[in-house]
Design a protein around this motif. Structure first.
Motif, PDB file in Angstrom:
ATOM      1  N   VAL A 244     -15.616  66.765  22.917  1.00 49.52           N
ATOM      2  CA  VAL A 244     -14.489  66.837  23.959  1.00 49.52           C
ATOM      3  C   VAL A 244     -14.199  65.451  24.009  1.00 49.52           C
ATOM      4  N   ILE A 245     -12.953  65.194  24.821  1.00 49.95           N
ATOM      5  CA  ILE A 245     -12.371  63.898  24.832  1.00 49.95           C
ATOM      6  C   ILE A 245     -12.100  63.761  26.423  1.00 49.95           C
ATOM      7  N   ILE A 246     -12.697  62.598  26.781  1.00 51.13           N
ATOM      8  CA  ILE A 246     -12.765  62.335  28.388  1.00 51.13           C
ATOM      9  C   ILE A 246     -11.365  61.935  28.679  1.00 51.13           C
ATOM     10  N   PRO A 247     -11.015  62.564  29.687  1.00 50.57           N
ATOM     11  CA  PRO A 247      -9.561  62.356  30.367  1.00 50.57           C
ATOM     12  C   PRO A 247      -9.466  60.930  30.604  1.00 50.57           C
ATOM     13  N   LEU A 248      -8.217  60.282  30.763  1.00 54.04           N
ATOM     14  CA  LEU A 248      -7.742  59.184  31.007  1.00 54.04           C
ATOM     15  C   LEU A 248      -8.327  57.949  30.224  1.00 54.04           C
ATOM     16  N   ILE A 249      -9.391  58.066  29.501  1.00 49.38           N
ATOM     17  CA  ILE A 249      -9.718  56.957  28.457  1.00 49.38           C
ATOM     18  C   ILE A 249     -10.060  57.378  27.240  1.00 49.38           C
ATOM     19  N   ASN A 250      -9.708  58.775  26.836  1.00 46.05           N
ATOM     20  CA  ASN A 250      -9.992  59.333  25.727  1.00 46.05           C
ATOM     21  C   ASN A 250     -10.955  58.974  24.918  1.00 46.05           C
ATOM     22  N   ARG A 251     -12.273  58.822  25.285  1.00 48.53           N
ATOM     23  CA  ARG A 251     -13.257  58.631  24.449  1.00 48.53           C
ATOM     24  C   ARG A 251     -13.910  59.796  24.212  1.00 48.53           C
ATOM     25  N   GLU A 252     -14.439  60.070  22.858  1.00 44.74           N
ATOM     26  CA  GLU A 252     -15.295  61.264  22.398  1.00 44.74           C
ATOM     27  C   GLU A 252     -16.264  61.520  22.723  1.00 44.74           C
ATOM     28  N   ILE A 253     -17.053  62.669  23.168  1.00 44.01           N
ATOM     29  CA  ILE A 253     -18.404  62.775  23.277  1.00 44.01           C
ATOM     30  C   ILE A 253     -18.766  64.155  22.816  1.00 44.01           C
ATOM     31  N   PRO A 254     -20.143  64.113  22.511  1.00 42.39           N
ATOM     32  CA  PRO A 254     -20.559  65.788  22.026  1.00 42.39           C
ATOM     33  C   PRO A 254     -20.767  66.626  23.110  1.00 42.39           C
ATOM     34  N   ILE A 255     -20.801  68.029  22.564  1.00 39.00           N
ATOM     35  CA  ILE A 255     -20.982  69.049  23.404  1.00 39.00           C
ATOM     36  C   ILE A 255     -22.699  69.427  22.997  1.00 39.00           C
ATOM     37  N   ILE A 256     -23.358  69.336  23.892  1.00 38.68           N
ATOM     38  CA  ILE A 256     -25.083  69.400  23.622  1.00 38.68           C
ATOM     39  C   ILE A 256     -25.427  70.832  24.330  1.00 38.68           C
ATOM     40  N   GLU A 257     -26.650  71.401  23.779  1.00 41.47           N
ATOM     41  CA  GLU A 257     -27.211  72.437  24.449  1.00 41.47           C
ATOM     42  C   GLU A 257     -28.494  72.260  25.101  1.00 41.47           C
ATOM     43  N   ASP A 258     -28.623  72.890  26.283  1.00 36.07           N
ATOM     44  CA  ASP A 258     -29.800  72.500  27.249  1.00 36.07           C
ATOM     45  C   ASP A 258     -30.299  73.780  28.176  1.00 36.07           C
ATOM     46  N   GLU A 259     -31.286  74.497  28.033  1.00 36.57           N
ATOM     47  CA  GLU A 259     -31.294  75.577  29.141  1.00 36.57           C
ATOM     48  C   GLU A 259     -31.652  74.728  30.760  1.00 36.57           C
ATOM     49  N   TYR A 260     -31.617  73.650  30.810  1.00 32.59           N
ATOM     50  CA  TYR A 260     -31.600  73.022  32.051  1.00 32.59           C
ATOM     51  C   TYR A 260     -30.313  73.451  32.799  1.00 32.59           C
ATOM     52  N   VAL A 261     -29.200  73.664  32.308  1.00 31.11           N
ATOM     53  CA  VAL A 261     -27.915  73.866  32.583  1.00 31.11           C
ATOM     54  C   VAL A 261     -28.013  75.166  33.503  1.00 31.11           C
ATOM     55  N   ASP A 262     -27.569  75.280  34.720  1.00 37.57           N
ATOM     56  CA  ASP A 262     -27.411  76.525  35.417  1.00 37.57           C
ATOM     57  C   ASP A 262     -26.008  77.330  35.253  1.00 37.57           C
ATOM     58  N   ILE A 263     -26.281  78.366  34.579  1.00 39.31           N
ATOM     59  CA  ILE A 263     -25.084  79.266  34.117  1.00 39.31           C
ATOM     60  C   ILE A 263     -24.293  79.568  35.245  1.00 39.31           C
ATOM     61  N   GLU A 264     -24.771  79.614  36.533  1.00 39.19           N
ATOM     62  CA  GLU A 264     -24.024  80.195  37.739  1.00 39.19           C
ATOM     63  C   GLU A 264     -23.527  79.091  38.286  1.00 39.19           C
ATOM     64  N   PHE A 265     -23.819  77.774  38.272  1.00 40.32           N
ATOM     65  CA  PHE A 265     -23.203  77.031  39.082  1.00 40.32           C
ATOM     66  C   PHE A 265     -21.857  76.343  38.514  1.00 40.32           C
ATOM     67  N   GLY A 266     -20.806  76.251  39.418  1.00 42.82           N
ATOM     68  CA  GLY A 266     -19.605  75.544  38.882  1.00 42.82           C
ATOM     69  C   GLY A 266     -19.181  76.555  37.759  1.00 42.82           C
ATOM     70  N   THR A 267     -18.717  75.952  36.459  1.00 38.18           N
ATOM     71  CA  THR A 267     -18.327  76.507  35.582  1.00 38.18           C
ATOM     72  C   THR A 267     -19.245  76.820  34.471  1.00 38.18           C
ATOM     73  N   GLY A 268     -20.588  76.507  34.762  1.00 38.16           N
ATOM     74  CA  GLY A 268     -21.525  76.658  33.741  1.00 38.16           C
ATOM     75  C   GLY A 268     -21.498  75.426  32.659  1.00 38.16           C
ATOM     76  N   CYS A 269     -20.850  74.489  32.792  1.00 38.28           N
ATOM     77  CA  CYS A 269     -20.824  73.211  32.093  1.00 38.28           C
ATOM     78  C   CYS A 269     -20.993  72.374  32.801  1.00 38.28           C
ATOM     79  N   LEU A 270     -21.930  71.255  32.318  1.00 32.52           N
ATOM     80  CA  LEU A 270     -22.645  70.005  32.999  1.00 32.52           C
ATOM     81  C   LEU A 270     -21.967  68.861  32.162  1.00 32.52           C
ATOM     82  N   LYS A 271     -21.305  67.790  32.957  1.00 30.28           N
ATOM     83  CA  LYS A 271     -21.016  66.452  32.527  1.00 30.28           C
ATOM     84  C   LYS A 271     -22.353  65.711  32.602  1.00 30.28           C
ATOM     85  N   VAL A 272     -22.724  65.018  31.460  1.00 31.03           N
ATOM     86  CA  VAL A 272     -24.081  64.358  31.400  1.00 31.03           C
ATOM     87  C   VAL A 272     -23.845  62.906  31.556  1.00 31.03           C
ATOM     88  N   THR A 273     -24.156  62.295  32.725  1.00 27.66           N
ATOM     89  CA  THR A 273     -23.810  60.643  33.027  1.00 27.66           C
ATOM     90  C   THR A 273     -25.176  60.103  33.224  1.00 27.66           C
TER      91      THR A 273
END
Length: 871
Positions: A244-273
C-alpha cells in the motif's frame, strides 16, 4: 490550682511538643529492650502536608506511641525522598521564572540550584509533621541523596550488575515528553480518554482499490512499516503479498499477515508502527519490519516525519487529519473511548518510544518478594491486596531503572571514546576496569542518566541504618528488620515490593513484618481530594481550628485499613468534642470536695463494674490493634470514655450538689482517670499529657510524662457484674424513656417495681434509685395493675404512673409492640421451618434462631398480660 474552663489546644501543643523534644523522649538508641521500628515513607521534598500525609502519619504515630508506652524501644525514622522527576521539574520551572534555561547550564551549575531549592523548601513537610505531633527520632532524619545513602545506591547498582541483574539495551519504554525521561510501567497512570477514531484510506499499489485503516493516531502514519491483516479474514485474502501507499508522503509499505489482528476491531486491518506502539514493536520484530521514530524527546515531530516537522504531536494530529480530508483520504471520524497512559509525576501523555536504557532483570529478584507475602511472613493489611500483589509479581517485567535527568544518583557507568563502557564506582576504578579488559581508557566520561528514585528508596529500611555499606553495625542488627510499614496501596509495587526485593538481596530477610495499607482520602461526595478540585482542606488550618488531637481523632474515626476514607470536617468536630468531653470530665473530678470516709457499697459496686468493663474493653482494643483495626480501636476507646466512664460511672459515684465525695471513692476515680489518659494518649497525645501533669495527680519529675507512662494491661474481669449492670442500665434507660414519652419532669420521683427472676438487684438498688430518680423501689412476684411495664432482659419492671398515665395511649403502645413481635415471630418460624436452612446452617445459627423465637414468645406473653391488666 484551678483548671481552665475550656481546653486550649494550641497552648498545650506548643508546650508539650517542645518539652518532649527537649527531654529526648523521641530519641532511640539500641539497648536491652525489644525494638519496635517504623521507617516513615519518605515524602517528596517537593511536598507539603496534605490529608493523605495526615492519615498516614497519624497511624504511624499511634503505633509508635503505643509501643513506647508498652516498654519497647520505639524508633520512628523520618526523612524525605529526592523525587527526581518532580523536583527537577520544580527547579526547571523556578529557573524559567528567572529567565534561565536549563540547557544553558552545566550539570554542576544546575545541581547547585537544585540543592539550594532543596535546602529552602525540602524540609517544609517535616516541620508540618511536628504540628501533627509526630514523635519521630528527628536526629535520625534522612534524605535519599545524603552522601551515605547515595553511596549505598551506587554500591547496590554495582552489586546487581556484577550478579548479572542489570544490563543496558534498546527497548520500548514509556517516554514522558514533558519530563523528557523514561518511566517504569508503575509510573504510568492509565485513564479512559475521549478520543477520535480516524478511518484512513490507504491506496493499494498498482490498483484503484483502497484499504481502510482505523487509528486514533493519524500523526504516526508517516512511521508506518506495514499494514497487517488476519490470514483468516476472507475479506482481505486477495491482498496477500501486495503493498500500500502511505497517504501524504507516498511511501510504499507491505501488507503482512498475523493472527494478532482482531478481525472485529475497526476494519480488521492494522497499521503497524513499530517505533510508537509496544504491540506494533513486537509485530515489527517478528516480521523484521523497518523502525522509523518520528518523534523528538519533547513530543514534536522530527525530520523522519517528512511533513509538519517541529509540530507538537497533538497539534500534528489535528493538522494531519485536516490534510487527509483535503485529499479525500478520510473515510469517517468517530468518537471513541480508550485507555491512555499518563506520567504519574508530570501528567503528560506517555509516548511508547524505543530507547537505550539501563534495565534490571526482575524474574529471579522478584520471587522472594512474592514468597514473603504468599507464605504470610509479610502480612498485607487488609489482605484483599494480596491477590493483586501476587498477580503483579508473577507477571513482573524488567524494570527500566535509568532516567534522563540530572537530579538523582548518577549511574556509575563510564564510556571511552569508542563508546565502550564499564561499570565502576569511581573514575580511577573505571580506568583500571577498561585496562583490565584491554580497552583504551582515554578521555572517559560518566553516564549522564540518573537512577530511578524507586531504586534508591527501595533501600530505605536498610540504608537509614547504614545496613548496605556496613551490614555488621550494631544499629542495623538491632533495628532491622523493622516491624510495621504504613503506606498507600498505590505504591505497593512502586516501593513496597522493591524494598522486599532489595532487603532479601542483602539480608535474606524481609524488611518488615506488616504492611498497613491506608485508603484514599475522599470528600463526602466520594471524590479524591485534590488541589484542582478545591475539595481538600488545609491540614494546618484544620489543626488550628479543631486542635491537633481533634483532627487526629477525626481522621481515625473514619479510616478502616485499605478502605477509602470519606472525610468530612464534622469528624474533626466530633474529635474536638471528644477532647472537650474528657476535659470537662476532668474539671468535674477536680472540682469535687471530699470527706475522709470509706466508699459506699453502691460506689464499690460501681467501681467493680467499671474495672471489669475497662478490662473487657481493653481486650477488645488489643484485638483491634493486633489486627490493625485502628479505627475500631479508637471507637472502642471513645465509647468506654464517653459512655461507660462519663455517662455512667461518674454519674453513679458523684455526690449530690454541694455534697462531698468519700475520699476512698475519689482516689478510685483518679486511678481510673489516669488509666483512661494512658489509653487515649496514642490517639490524643497533647490533651492527655496536659491533664497528666495536673496537680490533682501530685508532683511529677521532669521525666514522669504520659508519653512514657505504662500502657494499661488487662486485669480481672467479672463477667457476672458486667451482665447484671447491663440490666441495670436498661432499667434506668427505660424509666428515663417513660419520662420523656409521658412528658414527666425529671424532678418528679417515680415508683418502680421489679419482678426479679434472674438477677439479684440488692447491690444496685441505690444506683437505680439515684439515676432513675425513683421514689420507692420494690420487688414483686406478680404484675402491677395499671402500671406501665417494660422488660430488662427477662426481668419485668413496672412504673405506676397513676394519674400521669394515659391508659388508651399505653394500650395502643403495647398493642403495636405485640404486633411487631408477632410479625418478627412469623419470620423466625419461616426460617426454622425451611428444611434447606435447617440442613445447611451451622448448629449455633439454628440455636440462635430458636433463642430469638423463645425470647419473642416470652415478651409477647408479658405484654399481653400487661394489656390485660390495663383493662
Amino acid at each position: 490550682m484551678s483548671i481552665a474552663k475550656t481546653y486550649n489546644p494550641k497552648e498545650a501543643e506548643d508546650k508539650w511538643y517542645s518539652y518532649w523534644m527537649e527531654n529526648g523522649f523521641f530519641r532511640s538508641t539500641p539497648d536491652e529492650r525489644e525494638p519496635y521500628t517504623i521507617v516513615m515513607p519518605p515524602p517528596n521534598v517537593t511536598g507539603v502536608l496534605h490529608m493523605g500525609h495526615m492519615l498516614n502519619n497519624t497511624i504511624q504515630d499511634v503505633l509508635i506511641r503505643r509501643a513506647r508506652m508498652q516498654g519497647k524501644n520505639a524508633c520512628w525514622v523520618p526523612g524525605t525522598d529526592h523525587a527526581s522527576i518532580a523536583t527537577e521539574a520544580k527547579v526547571v520551572a523556578m529557573l524559567k521564572e528567572q529567565g534561565i534555561d536549563k540547557k544553558s547550564l552545566s550539570r554542576e551549575d544546575f545541581l547547585k540550584h537544585a540543592w539550594e531549592w532543596k535546602e529552602k523548601y525540602g524540609g517544609i513537610i517535616l516541620k508540618q509533621l511536628e504540628k501533627l505531633g509526630a514523635s519521630c527520632d528527628w536526629e535520625r532524619t534522612k534524605f535519599t541523596m545524603d552522601a551515605d545513602l547515595s553511596e549505598s545506591v551506587i554500591d547496590t547498582f554495582i552489586k546487581f550488575y556484577k550478579e548479572g541483574y542489570i544490563y543496558r539495551g534498546v527497548r520500548m519504554v514509556n517516554w514522558d515528553p514533558q519530563g523528557k525521561t523514561a518511566l517504569s510501567d508503575e509510573e504510568v497512570i492509565r485513564r479512559e480518554v475521549n478520543q477520535k477514531l480516524y478511518y484512513i484510506r490507504y491506496q493499494i499499489k498498482d490498483s484503484d482499490e483502497q484499504i481502510i485503516i482505523a487509528t486514533t493516531r493519524p500523526e504516526t502514519i508517516m512511521a508506518d512499516a506495514a499494514i497487517c491483516i488476519n490470514p483468516n479474514d476472507e475479506r482481505y485474502t486477495h491482498l496477500k503479498g501486495k503493498s500500500v501507499i502511505i497517504p501524504l508522503i507516498n511511501r510504499e509499505i507491505p501488507i503482512i499477515e498475523d493472527e494478532y489482528v482482531d478481525i472485529e476491531f475497526g476494519t480488521g486491518c492494522l497499521k503497524v508502527t513499530p517505533a510508537h506502539d509496544l504491540n506494533d514493536y513486537a509485530l515489527g520484530q517478528k516480521h523484521n519490519l523497518e523502525i522509523i521514530d518520528l518523534l523528538n524527546d519533547d513530543g514534536t515531530l522530527n525530520a523522519n516525519a517528512q511533513i509538519l516537522v517541529g509540530e507538537d504531536r497533538f497539534i500534528a494530529r489535528k493538522k494531519i487529519a485536516k490534510l487527509l480530508e483535503e485529499v479525500n483520504q478520510i473515510e469517517k471520524i468517530e468518537d471513541y473511548k480508550s485507555q491512555v497512559g499518563f506520567s504519574e509525576r508530570t501528567d503528560a501523555a506517555i509516548e511508547p518510544k524505543l530507547s537505550m536504557q539501563w534495565w534490571c532483570k526482575m524474574d529471579k529478584l522478584a520471587q522472594p518478594a512474592l514468597d514473603y507475602v504468599v507464605s504470610g511472613e509479610v502480612n498485607l493489611i487488609p489482605d484483599k491486596f494480596t491477590s493483586s500483589y501476587k498477580h503483579w509479581m508473577e507477571n513482573v517485567k524488567d524494570w527500566c531503572i535509568s532516567r534522563q535527568l540530572w537530579w538523582g544518583q548518577r549511574i556509575p557507568a563510564w564510556y571511552n571514546e569508542k563508546n565502550e563502557w564499564v561499570v565502576a564506582k569511581t573514575e580511577s576504578e573505571a580506568i583500571q576496569e577498561f585496562e583490565s579488559q584491554g580497552k583504551v581508557a582515554g578521555a572517559i566520561r560518566q553516564e549522564e542518566d540518573v537512577l530511578d528514585t524507586w531504586f534508591s528508596s527501595g533501600l530505605w529500611p536498610m540504608s537509614v541504618f547504614d545496613g548496605v555499606r556496613n551490614p555488621e553495625n550494631e544499629e542495623f542488627n538491632y533495628y532491622y528488620p523493622t516491624n510495621d510499614l504504613v503506606t498507600a496501596p498505590e505504591i505497593l509495587f512502586f516501593w513496597v515490593a522493591r524494598m522486599m526485593i532489595m532487603g532479601h538481596a542483602y539480608t535474606g530477610k524481609a524488611p518488615f513484618k506488616n504492611v498497613y495499607l491506608t485508603g484514599i482520602v475522599r470528600d463526602k461526595l466520594g471524590r479524591k481530594m485534590s488541589k484542582s478540585l478545591g475539595n481538600s482542606p488545609d491540614p494546618i488550618e484544620l489543626m488550628a481550628q479543631y486542635g491537633t488531637d481533634g483532627v487526629r481523632v477525626g481522621m481515625l474515626l473514619s479510616s478502616p485499613a485499605g478502605n477509602d476514607l470519606m472525610f468530612d470536617v464534622s469528624y474533626c468536630e466530633q474529635g474536638r468534642n471528644f477532647a472537650n468531653k474528657i476535659w470537662n470530665a476532668f474539671r468535674l473530678v477536680k472540682g469535687l470536695q471530699t470527706i475522709d470516709a470509706p466508699a459506699t457499697e453502691a460506689q464499690k459496686t460501681a467501681a467493680k463494674w467499671f474495672e471489669s468493663k475497662f478490662n473487657a474493653t481493653l481486650i477488645e482494643i488489643e484485638d483491634h490493634f493486633n489486627h490493625y483495626r485502628l479505627s475500631d480501636a479508637l471507637m472502642s476507646t471513645y465509647k468506654l470514655v464517653w459512655d461507660d466512664f462519663c455517662a455512667w460511672y461518674l454519674e453513679l459515684v458523684k455526690p449530690a450538689y454541694q455534697t462531698p465525695l468519700e475520699m476512698e471513692t475519689f482516689e478510685v476515680v483518679k486511678g481510673f482517670f489516669k488509666r483512661i489518659l494512658t489509653l487515649v494518649h496514642p490517639f490524643m497525645p497533647f490533651l492527655s499529657e496536659e491533664l497528666w501533669h495536673d496537680e490533682l495527680f501530685g508532683e511529677r519529675d521532669a521525666k514522669d510524662c504520659i508519653i512514657v507512662a505504662e500502657y494499661p494491661t488487662v486485669g480481672a474481669i467479672d463477667q457476672k457484674i458486667i451482665k447484671e449492670f447491663t440490666f441495670v442500665q436498661q432499667i434506668i434507660s427505660e424509666v428515663r424513656n417513660i419520662r420523656n414519652t409521658k412528658q414527666i419532669s425529671p424532678k418528679i420521683a417515680l415508683p418502680l417495681a421489679i419482678n426479679a427472676t434472674e438477677i439479684d438487684f440488692t447491690n444496685y438498688q441505690e444506683s437505680i434509685i439515684k439515676l432513675a430518680n425513683i421514689e420507692k423501689l420494690t420487688f414483686v412476684q406478680e404484675k402491677v395493675a395499671g402500671a406501665v411495664s417494660f422488660l430488662a432482659g427477662k426481668e419485668e419492671c413496672y412504673v405506676a404512673l397513676e394519674e400521669n398515665i394515659d391508659v388508651d395511649a399505653e394500650r395502643e403502645r403495647i398493642t403495636k409492640e405485640i404486633d411487631y413481635l408477632k410479625g418478627f415471630l412469623v419470620s423466625v418460624d419461616k426460617k426454622l421451618s425451611n428444611e434447606r436452612f435447617v440442613q445447611n446452617a451451622k448448629p449455633e445459627i439454628i440455636q440462635n434462631e430458636q433463642n430469638k423465637k423463645a425470647d419473642a414468645e416470652s415478651k409477647i406473653k408479658i405484654l399481653e398480660d400487661s394489656l390485660a391488666s390495663l383493662a
